[in-house]
Design a protein around this motif. Structure first.
Motif, mmCIF file in Angstrom:
data_model
loop_
_atom_site.group_PDB
_atom_site.id
_atom_site.type_symbol
_atom_site.label_atom_id
_atom_site.label_comp_id
_atom_site.label_asym_id
_atom_site.label_seq_id
_atom_site.Cartn_x
_atom_site.Cartn_y
_atom_site.Cartn_z
ATOM 1 N N ALA A 97 0.525 -1.214 -0.208
ATOM 2 C CA ALA A 97 0.031 -0.080 0.088
ATOM 3 C C ALA A 97 0.831 1.097 0.054
ATOM 4 C CB ALA A 97 -0.966 -0.106 1.241
ATOM 5 N N GLY A 98 0.518 2.166 -0.800
ATOM 6 C CA GLY A 98 1.196 3.422 -1.005
ATOM 7 C C GLY A 98 2.402 3.443 -1.837
ATOM 8 N N PHE A 99 2.672 2.545 -2.507
ATOM 9 C CA PHE A 99 4.002 2.281 -3.273
ATOM 10 C C PHE A 99 3.559 1.567 -4.705
ATOM 11 C CE2 PHE A 99 7.541 -0.181 -4.492
ATOM 12 C CZ PHE A 99 8.537 0.732 -4.493
ATOM 13 N N LEU A 100 3.932 2.043 -5.687
ATOM 14 C CA LEU A 100 3.696 1.480 -7.057
ATOM 15 C C LEU A 100 4.809 1.497 -7.993
ATOM 16 C CD1 LEU A 100 0.336 3.632 -7.853
ATOM 17 C CD2 LEU A 100 0.625 1.340 -7.239
ATOM 18 N N ALA A 101 5.369 0.252 -8.572
ATOM 19 C CA ALA A 101 6.487 0.435 -9.512
ATOM 20 C C ALA A 101 5.888 1.150 -10.753
ATOM 21 C CB ALA A 101 6.725 -1.290 -9.965
ATOM 22 N N TYR A 102 7.001 1.604 -11.505
ATOM 23 C CA TYR A 102 6.457 2.482 -12.544
ATOM 24 C C TYR A 102 5.479 1.589 -13.898
ATOM 25 C CZ TYR A 102 6.930 5.457 -16.558
ATOM 26 O OH TYR A 102 6.781 6.089 -17.790
ATOM 27 N N TYR A 103 5.803 0.339 -13.939
ATOM 28 C CA TYR A 103 4.969 -0.528 -14.750
ATOM 29 C C TYR A 103 3.584 -0.504 -14.125
ATOM 30 C CZ TYR A 103 6.613 -4.322 -11.565
ATOM 31 O OH TYR A 103 6.846 -5.084 -10.507
ATOM 32 N N GLU A 104 3.331 -0.474 -12.806
ATOM 33 C CA GLU A 104 1.933 -0.393 -12.361
ATOM 34 C C GLU A 104 1.289 1.076 -12.579
ATOM 35 O OE1 GLU A 104 2.311 -3.545 -8.686
ATOM 36 O OE2 GLU A 104 3.133 -1.583 -8.458
ATOM 37 N N VAL A 105 2.440 2.043 -12.358
ATOM 38 C CA VAL A 105 1.823 3.348 -12.593
ATOM 39 C C VAL A 105 1.327 3.686 -14.180
ATOM 40 C CG1 VAL A 105 2.564 5.631 -13.307
ATOM 41 C CG2 VAL A 105 3.415 4.685 -11.286
ATOM 42 N N LEU A 106 2.033 3.058 -14.962
ATOM 43 C CA LEU A 106 1.749 2.957 -16.567
ATOM 44 C C LEU A 106 0.343 2.295 -16.487
ATOM 45 C CD1 LEU A 106 4.996 2.133 -18.291
ATOM 46 C CD2 LEU A 106 3.861 4.284 -18.273
ATOM 47 N N ASP A 107 0.189 1.133 -16.004
ATOM 48 C CA ASP A 107 -1.342 0.250 -15.954
ATOM 49 C C ASP A 107 -2.370 1.428 -15.742
ATOM 50 O OD1 ASP A 107 -0.092 -1.838 -17.041
ATOM 51 O OD2 ASP A 107 -0.095 -2.926 -15.041
ATOM 52 N N ASN A 108 -2.023 2.005 -14.533
ATOM 53 C CA ASN A 108 -3.180 2.882 -13.900
ATOM 54 C C ASN A 108 -3.418 4.010 -15.231
ATOM 55 O OD1 ASN A 108 -3.397 1.837 -11.567
ATOM 56 N ND2 ASN A 108 -2.204 3.223 -10.377
ATOM 57 N N LEU A 109 -2.303 4.632 -15.607
ATOM 58 C CA LEU A 109 -2.557 5.675 -16.653
ATOM 59 C C LEU A 109 -3.257 5.061 -18.064
ATOM 60 C CD1 LEU A 109 0.994 7.455 -16.769
ATOM 61 C CD2 LEU A 109 -1.261 8.233 -15.627
ATOM 62 N N GLN A 110 -2.804 3.969 -18.417
ATOM 63 C CA GLN A 110 -3.674 3.246 -19.415
ATOM 64 C C GLN A 110 -5.188 3.205 -18.952
ATOM 65 O OE1 GLN A 110 -1.623 3.396 -22.251
ATOM 66 N NE2 GLN A 110 -2.348 1.284 -22.526
ATOM 67 N N ASN A 111 -5.509 2.715 -17.803
ATOM 68 C CA ASN A 111 -6.789 2.466 -17.357
ATOM 69 C C ASN A 111 -7.536 3.845 -16.787
ATOM 70 O OD1 ASN A 111 -6.601 -0.147 -17.592
ATOM 71 N ND2 ASN A 111 -5.680 -0.475 -15.366
ATOM 72 N N GLY A 112 -7.001 5.082 -17.364
ATOM 73 C CA GLY A 112 -7.822 6.239 -17.557
ATOM 74 C C GLY A 112 -7.456 7.280 -16.295
ATOM 75 N N TRP A 113 -6.514 7.037 -15.389
ATOM 76 C CA TRP A 113 -6.313 8.065 -14.449
ATOM 77 C C TRP A 113 -6.012 9.396 -15.345
ATOM 78 C CZ3 TRP A 113 -3.732 6.963 -9.197
ATOM 79 C CH2 TRP A 113 -4.258 5.624 -8.795
ATOM 80 N N ILE A 114 -6.379 10.369 -14.568
ATOM 81 C CA ILE A 114 -5.933 11.890 -15.066
ATOM 82 C C ILE A 114 -4.560 12.307 -14.564
ATOM 83 C CG2 ILE A 114 -6.894 14.161 -15.247
ATOM 84 C CD1 ILE A 114 -9.639 13.162 -14.258
ATOM 85 N N LYS A 115 -4.016 12.551 -15.606
ATOM 86 C CA LYS A 115 -2.588 12.912 -15.408
ATOM 87 C C LYS A 115 -2.394 14.430 -15.463
ATOM 88 C CE LYS A 115 2.247 12.777 -17.589
ATOM 89 N NZ LYS A 115 3.113 12.111 -18.456
ATOM 90 N N VAL A 116 -1.580 14.895 -14.358
ATOM 91 C CA VAL A 116 -1.360 16.357 -14.177
ATOM 92 C C VAL A 116 0.077 16.633 -14.375
ATOM 93 C CG1 VAL A 116 -1.891 18.493 -12.833
ATOM 94 C CG2 VAL A 116 -3.485 16.583 -12.909
ATOM 95 N N LYS A 117 0.537 17.613 -15.036
ATOM 96 C CA LYS A 117 2.110 17.981 -14.875
ATOM 97 C C LYS A 117 2.238 19.184 -13.922
ATOM 98 C CE LYS A 117 4.057 19.636 -18.754
ATOM 99 N NZ LYS A 117 4.690 19.719 -19.981
#
Length: 270
Positions: free
Chosen positions: A174-194
């Motif tokens: 909990a509270g921790f994500l590998a970069y490949y898990e981050v990419l999965d979340n972005l692929q699944n529609g998470w809203i990205k903010v720069k």
């Protein structure tokens, strides 16, 4: 999806250190990392987590920890490299969201302590305390920190958070994500903010919020290495990069580091 990238193998002037966490071999499925997954062309030094040798030392980077824990000038005299762990500035131990590895202070960093929680402040502290710039190796993370928002409508940096974000399916923390898990979340529609001020992105979905690094933020950190004449870059850890290339090229973050170091080497020859 990450774009395809190439790198010309060479011995860069500024070294690249890459950590591998020993527990990555015990992950399941896509997260399982073995020695055969290592691309030796992409780093100069490969280090297993919690194993070190006398010529280098990995240290907490923030001023509060460094001041309490280290005689910086003395350390610098006795090692070839100082690997700065310039990440974990914020996490689910806080009562609000925050970037894992911001390059600079942000607009919402209103207290003195918050304004110190960034890479630039840490590096400047180590330099001021006597560490030679060429011995400082800037750490970059191949993972993110996640939070559960108290209110789904409050999703910015320093938004209230009541606990850690959901565990990833492979890292299972909990509270921790590998970069490949981050990419999965972005692929699944998470809203990205720069975050243009702190030079790092974040993303959210409903009450889930994550801070992470991508190719652009890694490139900005490598540029910082060149501007401040630091010694090189260290990644923690390559088993959390997209090492299988399931959403693009293999090792997208580590490739970015290599490309940037090669550009710095070419610029130094001009």
């Amino acid at each position: 999806m990450e774009s395809e990238a190439t790198v010309t193998p060479c011995s860069s002037k500024k070294p690249i250190f890459a950590y591998v966490s020993s527990w990555a071999a015990h992950r399941s499925g896509r997260g399982k990392f073995s020695i055969s997954d290592i691309d030796p062309k992409l780093c100069d030094y490969l280090l297993y987590a919690f194993f070190g040798i006398s010529e280098k030392v990995a240290v907490a980077a923030s001023e509060s920890r460094a001041s309490d824990s280290y005689d910086i000038n003395c350390i610098a005299r006795h090692v070839d490299y100082i690997l700065l762990m310039t990440y974990d500035y914020n996490g689910s131990w806080d009562s609000h969201t925050g970037h894992n590895a911001p390059l600079y202070a942000g607009l919402t960093d209103t207290t003195d302590d918050q304004q110190k929680l960034n890479i630039d402040h840490s590096v400047q502290h180590w330099l001021q305390e006597g560490a030679p710039s060429h011995k400082l190796i800037l750490g970059v993370p191949a993972y993110g920190r996640s939070f559960r928002l108290t209110n789904a409508l409050g999703y910015g940096v320093r938004a209230p958070s009541d606990e850690a974000g959901d565990a990833g399916p492979y890292t299972k923390e909990a509270g921790f994500l590998a970069y490949y898990e981050v990419l999965d979340n972005l692929q699944n529609g998470w809203i990205k903010v720069k975050d243009d001020k702190q030079k790092v992105p974040y993303a959210y979905s409903d009450r889930q919020w994550m801070s992470y690094d991508d190719n652009e933020s890694i490139a900005n950190k490598c540029k910082y290495v060149g501007e401040h004449e630091l010694g090189g870059v260290m990644m923690w850890s390559i088993d959390m990069d997209d090492f299988r290339g399931s959403l693009g090229c293999k090792y997208p973050l580590l490739l970015t580091v290599n490309q940037c170091m090669q550009l710095l080497e070419k610029a130094s020859r001009l």
